[in-house]
Scaffold this active site. Sequence first.
Site, PDB file in Angstrom:
ATOM      1  N   VAL A  37       0.739  -1.280   0.013  1.00 57.09           N
ATOM      2  CA  VAL A  37      -0.120  -0.097   0.160  1.00 57.09           C
ATOM      3  C   VAL A  37       0.921   1.144  -0.125  1.00 57.09           C
ATOM      4  O   VAL A  37       0.490   2.208  -0.392  1.00 57.09           O
ATOM      5  CB  VAL A  37      -0.980  -0.022   1.272  1.00 57.09           C
ATOM      6  N   LYS A  38       2.005   1.179   0.320  1.00 60.69           N
ATOM      7  CA  LYS A  38       2.982   2.485   0.498  1.00 60.69           C
ATOM      8  C   LYS A  38       3.605   2.907  -0.850  1.00 60.69           C
ATOM      9  O   LYS A  38       3.960   3.907  -0.827  1.00 60.69           O
ATOM     10  CB  LYS A  38       4.212   1.807   1.482  1.00 60.69           C
ATOM     11  N   ASP A  39       3.252   1.966  -1.819  1.00 59.89           N
ATOM     12  CA  ASP A  39       3.756   2.663  -2.971  1.00 59.89           C
ATOM     13  C   ASP A  39       2.932   3.821  -3.435  1.00 59.89           C
ATOM     14  O   ASP A  39       3.485   4.672  -4.254  1.00 59.89           O
ATOM     15  CB  ASP A  39       3.359   1.514  -4.406  1.00 59.89           C
TER      16      ASP A  39
END
Length: 470
Positions: A37-39
Amino acid sequence: MTELIGNTPLLRLRTSGEGQSAAVYGKLEYLNAGGSVKDRIGLRMIEQAEHDGLLRPGGTVVEASSGNTGLGLAMVAAARGYRMVAVLSDRASSEKVAAVRAFGAEVVLKAAGVPREHPEHVMNAAARIAEETPGGWLAGQYDNPANPEAHYLSTGPEIWRQTGGRITHLVSCIGTGGTISGTGRYLKEVSGGTVQVIGADPASSVYSGGDGRPYFVEAAGHWKHPETVEDVWPQSYHREVVDRVLPITDRQSILTIRRLAREQGLLVGGSAGTAVAAALTVAAEAGPEAVVVAILPDSGRQYLTKYFDDDWLLRLGFLDGDPAAARVGDAVPAAAREQQLPYLNGRTSVADALAALRAAGARTALPAGPCPAGPERRPTALELAGSVTLEELTAAVQSGRAALDDPVGEHLGAPLPRFGTGEPAEAALAELTECGLEAAVVVYDGHAVGLVGAAELRQCLAAGTVATAG
């Protein structure tokens, strides 16, 4: 490549309460290009920094991370021609560290167990590196408005579209707070305030009211070092968006992801287990008409040496082992576990340590770094800093090697071996005998629950004891 970030699918999860509880969907964020999700925030923060003139061609991206944000930033930095320095905690999984390095980033590892004000805390170290590096830019995910904005602009709209506006509950872990804040704010706005936003949090995290002690689920929660002067929460976390925060134990999280892998073919990380465990609770309460969406942040491939490694879990007491064989937990009766060992703060004076040992009638104490002493707070295995015996400490005082007002942490022996309650008693006895030590720490769900000696293990094996570990 950056166009492959976002638009991740929803997968309906099978639940034991089919027909009685709400439908539960998982938002599969590990299908982003960089695997988490941190992309989303890695891309958004870099784009915003470029727009604001904070990051220029040939510049260096610097960030403190538990791993996934560092990975997302490293991927985008590689694609855009920036240098990347990721300051990671030494508790990050080896898979995450290797992945960040694979994108050409420089990794700086810092000890996790230091207070927020310490110069070597990951966030302080990252800020210092960014300041000292020509062209350096600190991403600062914890306080960067582009973090929650990324989810307001992408994750929230995707979920609303994918559910046809039928979502009633959003469940997300809280780390920096950006995912739950941005996604939750969008869904509340677009639904007219009907969507409920629920945080899923490690049980000891301060977000859910825990005492802040370390926990074993990565990339979730907020732990507080006892010596931290001011517990500053991330500005990326907008508490007013969140309706409720559910505490989830490490065991719940870990066993949940192992079941998802084996029963539904879904290989996700520990924080996803935290979110799914909370989502199942919400679904059971909400009723069959509700639609619950849980955000599953990353893949289990990043934790194969931890949550999916039986030996790692057994040693920490997260697995109960073979009930048909004598286990370490069987050698430590429940009543014995209630006899509290002196768990000392490493800064406790030698005089007070001696008094605690004598009062407890114990030969051995387990100093646990800076954590508070007292029988009500059993330290996690992460906190145990060493051991000291009554005999050794008394001899050190009598010989003048230790003064009564010295911190006991200056006179520690090596940490004792640790055995999980579910480990085979026979294997533990062999290891203890080989070490030539009298006792080992017994660990259940990551917490020290007592000591076991060779004599107790032999007695257990001789008696053929078969009890329920834990």
